[in-house]
Design a protein around this motif. Structure first.
Motif, PDB file in Angstrom:
ATOM      1  N   SER B 219     106.910  20.074  28.664  1.00 51.88           N
ATOM      2  CA  SER B 219     106.299  20.020  29.993  1.00 51.88           C
ATOM      3  C   SER B 219     106.238  18.603  30.531  1.00 51.88           C
ATOM      4  O   SER B 219     105.818  17.676  29.828  1.00 51.88           O
ATOM      5  CB  SER B 219     104.888  20.596  29.919  1.00 51.88           C
ATOM      6  N   HIS B 220     106.615  18.459  31.797  1.00 51.92           N
ATOM      7  CA  HIS B 220     106.409  17.168  32.459  1.00 51.92           C
ATOM      8  C   HIS B 220     105.344  17.307  33.557  1.00 51.92           C
ATOM      9  O   HIS B 220     105.373  16.582  34.555  1.00 51.92           O
ATOM     10  CB  HIS B 220     107.720  16.612  33.006  1.00 51.92           C
ATOM     11  N   LEU B 221     104.395  18.235  33.346  1.00 51.61           N
ATOM     12  CA  LEU B 221     103.353  18.463  34.363  1.00 51.61           C
ATOM     13  C   LEU B 221     102.272  17.389  34.321  1.00 51.61           C
ATOM     14  O   LEU B 221     101.634  17.111  35.331  1.00 51.61           O
ATOM     15  CB  LEU B 221     102.691  19.830  34.138  1.00 51.61           C
ATOM     16  N   ASP B 243     103.088  28.692  22.154  1.00 52.94           N
ATOM     17  CA  ASP B 243     102.314  28.260  20.990  1.00 52.94           C
ATOM     18  C   ASP B 243     101.948  26.786  21.055  1.00 52.94           C
ATOM     19  O   ASP B 243     100.898  26.377  20.596  1.00 52.94           O
ATOM     20  CB  ASP B 243     103.106  28.535  19.708  1.00 52.94           C
ATOM     21  N   VAL B 244     102.858  25.978  21.600  1.00 50.11           N
ATOM     22  CA  VAL B 244     102.583  24.546  21.664  1.00 50.11           C
ATOM     23  C   VAL B 244     103.256  23.959  22.901  1.00 50.11           C
ATOM     24  O   VAL B 244     104.382  24.313  23.235  1.00 50.11           O
ATOM     25  CB  VAL B 244     103.011  23.819  20.366  1.00 50.11           C
ATOM     26  N   ILE B 245     102.510  23.076  23.599  1.00 51.29           N
ATOM     27  CA  ILE B 245     103.055  22.376  24.765  1.00 51.29           C
ATOM     28  C   ILE B 245     103.240  20.914  24.379  1.00 51.29           C
ATOM     29  O   ILE B 245     102.292  20.238  23.964  1.00 51.29           O
ATOM     30  CB  ILE B 245     102.092  22.484  25.976  1.00 51.29           C
ATOM     31  N   ILE B 246     104.480  20.457  24.481  1.00 50.20           N
ATOM     32  CA  ILE B 246     104.785  19.042  24.277  1.00 50.20           C
ATOM     33  C   ILE B 246     104.816  18.431  25.676  1.00 50.20           C
ATOM     34  O   ILE B 246     105.691  18.746  26.476  1.00 50.20           O
ATOM     35  CB  ILE B 246     106.134  18.865  23.559  1.00 50.20           C
ATOM     36  N   GLY B 247     103.825  17.590  25.969  1.00 49.86           N
ATOM     37  CA  GLY B 247     103.638  17.124  27.331  1.00 49.86           C
ATOM     38  C   GLY B 247     104.159  15.719  27.588  1.00 49.86           C
ATOM     39  O   GLY B 247     104.633  15.030  26.678  1.00 49.86           O
ATOM     40  N   GLY B 248     104.011  15.307  28.849  1.00 54.01           N
ATOM     41  CA  GLY B 248     104.450  13.982  29.269  1.00 54.01           C
ATOM     42  C   GLY B 248     103.872  13.644  30.629  1.00 54.01           C
ATOM     43  O   GLY B 248     102.871  14.230  31.054  1.00 54.01           O
ATOM     44  N   HIS B 249     104.486  12.710  31.291  1.00 51.26           N
ATOM     45  CA  HIS B 249     104.204  12.262  32.657  1.00 51.26           C
ATOM     46  C   HIS B 249     102.971  11.363  32.764  1.00 51.26           C
ATOM     47  O   HIS B 249     102.991  10.381  33.478  1.00 51.26           O
ATOM     48  CB  HIS B 249     104.056  13.447  33.616  1.00 51.26           C
ATOM     49  N   THR B 250     101.872  11.710  32.072  1.00 50.76           N
ATOM     50  CA  THR B 250     100.639  10.930  32.228  1.00 50.76           C
ATOM     51  C   THR B 250     100.528   9.798  31.200  1.00 50.76           C
ATOM     52  O   THR B 250      99.516   9.082  31.169  1.00 50.76           O
ATOM     53  CB  THR B 250      99.407  11.865  32.177  1.00 50.76           C
ATOM     54  N   VAL B 270      98.347  21.323  22.620  1.00 49.91           N
ATOM     55  CA  VAL B 270      99.006  20.431  23.577  1.00 49.91           C
ATOM     56  C   VAL B 270      99.039  19.048  22.931  1.00 49.91           C
ATOM     57  O   VAL B 270      98.019  18.582  22.407  1.00 49.91           O
ATOM     58  CB  VAL B 270      98.251  20.357  24.923  1.00 49.91           C
ATOM     59  N   ASN B 271     100.196  18.416  22.945  1.00 54.76           N
ATOM     60  CA  ASN B 271     100.280  17.062  22.397  1.00 54.76           C
ATOM     61  C   ASN B 271     101.092  16.175  23.333  1.00 54.76           C
ATOM     62  O   ASN B 271     101.920  16.657  24.109  1.00 54.76           O
ATOM     63  CB  ASN B 271     100.910  17.092  20.996  1.00 54.76           C
ATOM     64  N   GLN B 272     100.838  14.873  23.291  1.00 52.33           N
ATOM     65  CA  GLN B 272     101.584  13.912  24.114  1.00 52.33           C
ATOM     66  C   GLN B 272     101.586  12.574  23.384  1.00 52.33           C
ATOM     67  O   GLN B 272     100.592  12.208  22.755  1.00 52.33           O
ATOM     68  CB  GLN B 272     100.937  13.779  25.503  1.00 52.33           C
ATOM     69  N   MET B 273     102.688  11.841  23.468  1.00 55.78           N
ATOM     70  CA  MET B 273     102.863  10.605  22.695  1.00 55.78           C
ATOM     71  C   MET B 273     103.099   9.390  23.585  1.00 55.78           C
ATOM     72  O   MET B 273     104.067   8.658  23.411  1.00 55.78           O
ATOM     73  CB  MET B 273     104.071  10.761  21.764  1.00 55.78           C
TER      74      MET B 273
END
Lengths: 248, 307
Positions: B219-221, B243-250, B270-273
């Motif tokens: 996700s890039h939301l 099951d799992v959202i790999i996020g970004g953008h923020t 939900v995870n983001q790095m």
């Protein structure tokens, strides 16, 4: 003991039969943020792929285009770096568009880095302006210019060139453009980036007005302007001259 | 007949009579579930080289050669490794200004990325450029809520993909952020942004119906906002089969994955790095999904910091 155990197992077994489903087994997840540090080993295949690109990048980016006698950094309400960048916009836009530009602005958040004292390279300019923002010009009435000024002053003042004003209670007052008081009925040539004229940073008041656009990258304008200063024997610098005064 | 055998036999017979489909689970299920390691990045922003050693906060961190070595190292420790990226591969260093994304995509291909989604900055040199750079990709671009019909990206991205890693079947769906107001119109052209939640749910339901053990959403939301703008948090709560959202953008560095309950009452991570490839996210799954448990009760997730 043995008897007891058997009974227990059987009891559990009967319990299992009575229950339609098996007890839910939770999923377990072990998490980690693996830090990619300086000491980390490097993959030779990736280094090999990258080398021709980085060699060429380094050659381009390490080219020296001038010299800074001061550390140049952004600051509100006014900074040497902000003044330098907007002076560049004013000078380069006037030359490129064949007009006499009256004022130039850059959004504060659009300045992405700083210039340390010493040799200034092309790479520094790329860090300062990594985005491919274009320098564009609009003919705006003093009335619209005032709306724009009010908006950006609310947001905490932006670097500017060609204009001088005082902020009182987050409002621009005592506005001078080209040394003369702002005339709401007069038209002015105003330089901005295309990001701002297309409504970026909520500058919707600029959107209705025609934009002169020659696909001129702000980054290219900065490189040309720095080279121009160097040719003239000047350092890459701009004075602090109270373009914006905060008076609360 | 010893006691243990007696109990086992009784169990088998009893279960065979009562519920034949339970036997496989109760007697054959290993103490371990299916093993999957997800490695993930987001918002790498053309950071091909480590940050320069100039005393700044991130000095020396990141870089694709070091990340590639880290991934190779993990590949020797664990089986079933999935490598994904949640968008904004492009923009932020001179590499992108000069080469328009070619070394970024080549590096990801060398690192064995399995899939990526598109971020707003991946439009920065135009859609035609992104489509052109994909010739260097050996992994798919997944995004289910951009309609690329009549754009240079038509046929070059897909809503979802299915990847098999050992005994684990993984569904991967992608969601992209609203483009209007964020990306100049001349860059996204005819791309039509569609509502992300219903589209992601539809793709995820399909992936589950295809027998995927786990559905990963790239996700890039953005993780969450102060207003009701759609985010990973909202998507997680409104989802059914993710099951799992790999996020970004923020650009957030999560200390640990966030846990939410979805519409079925199941837990979603939900995870983001952060950004720039300073850290590589790692999630080691010991997976007991609905299919493995063969029941309809809500599934829970136990999180542990890896040591």
């Amino acid at each position: 003991m043995r008897y007891f155990t058997t009974r227990l197992v059987l009891a559990g077994f009967i319990g299992l039969l009575g229950c339609k489903t098996q007890a839910p087994q939770p999923t377990t997840v072990a998490y980690e943020g693996v830090k990619i540090t300086t000491e980390a080993p490097k993959d030779s295949n990736v280094l090999k792929m990258l080398k021709p690109f980085s060699d060429s990048i380094n050659k381009t980016m390490n080219k020296v285009i001038g010299f800074a006698v001061n550390n140049l950094a952004k600051k509100q309400p006014e900074s040497n770096l902000g003044n330098l960048m907007t002076d560049c916009m004013l000078v380069q836009a006037s030359a490129t568009f064949g007009i006499q530009a009256d004022a130039a602005f850059v959004n504060y958040g659009g300045i992405r880095s700083y210039i340390p004292k010493g040799e200034v390279t092309v790479g520094k300019v790329y860090e300062l302006m990594p985005f491919d923002n274009l320098i564009v010009v609009q003919k705006l009435s003093g009335k619209v210019l005032l709306q724009f000024l009010q908006h950006i002053t609310q947001r905490g003042t932006w670097p500017c060139s060609g204009i001088k004003y005082t902020v009182v209670n987050k409002q621009p007052t005592n506005i001078f453009i080209g040394g003369k008081p702002l005339d709401e009925a007069k038209d002015y040539y105003i330089v901005n980036t295309d990001y701002i004229t297309s409504g970026g940073d909520d500058c919707d008041m600029l959107r209705p007005f025609p934009v002169m656009n020659k696909g001129y990258l702000f980054r290219d304008a900065l490189i040309s302007y720095f080279q121009l200063l160097t040719q003239q024997g000047k350092p890459i610098d701009a004075p602090i001259e109270n373009r914006i005064t905060i008076n609360n | 007949m010893n006691r243990r055998k007696f109990v086992a036999d009784t169990l088998k017979t009893g279960l065979l009579l009562a519920a034949p489909n339970l036997i496989t689970n109760s007697l054959q299920a290993a103490p371990k579930g299916k093993q999957l390691t997800i490695l993930h990045t987001n918002d790498v922003h053309s950071r091909l080289e480590a940050f320069p050693n100039d005393g700044s906060r991130n000095a020396g961190m990141g870089g694709v050669a070091a990340r590639a070595a880290a991934i190779s190292g993990i590949r020797t420790q664990a089986d079933n490794i999935l490598v994904v990226d949640a968008g904004d591969i492009f923009q932020g260093t001179p590499y992108f200004n000069l080469y328009k994304g070619e070394p970024e995509i080549k590096a990801m291909s060398l690192m064995g990325y399995d899939a990526a989604t598109m971020g707003n900055h991946d439009f920065d040199a135009g859609l035609e450029n992104f489509a052109t750079q994909l010739q260097h990709a050996n992994f798919p671009i997944v995004v289910c809520n951009y309609n690329f019909t009549n754009t240079p990206m038509e046929g070059k991205a897909k809503p979802y993909t299915i990847v098999q890693k050992g005994n684990v079947k993984i569904g991967i769906v992608g969601v992209g952020i609203e483009l209007k107001g964020l990306v100049p119109e001349n860059l996204y052209g005819n791309t039509v942004y569609m509502e992300p939640i219903s589209n992601a749910n539809r793709s995820a339901a399909y992936l589950k119906s295809q027998g995927c053990d786990i559905v990963v959403c790239l996700s890039h939301l953005g993780d969450k906002y102060n207003d009701d703008k759609v985010s990973d948090e909202i998507l997680a709560k409104e989802s059914y089969d993710i099951d799992v959202i790999i996020g970004g953008h923020t650009h957030r560095f999560f200390e640990q994955p966030r846990k939410y309950k979805n519409k079925k009452g199941n837990e979603v991570l939900v995870n983001q790095m952060g950004w720039a490839g300073i850290q590589l996210g790692r999630l080691d799954y010991n997976l007991f999904n609905e299919k493995a448990r063969n029941n309809t009760q809500a599934s829970t997730i136990i999180l542990n910091k890896k040591i």
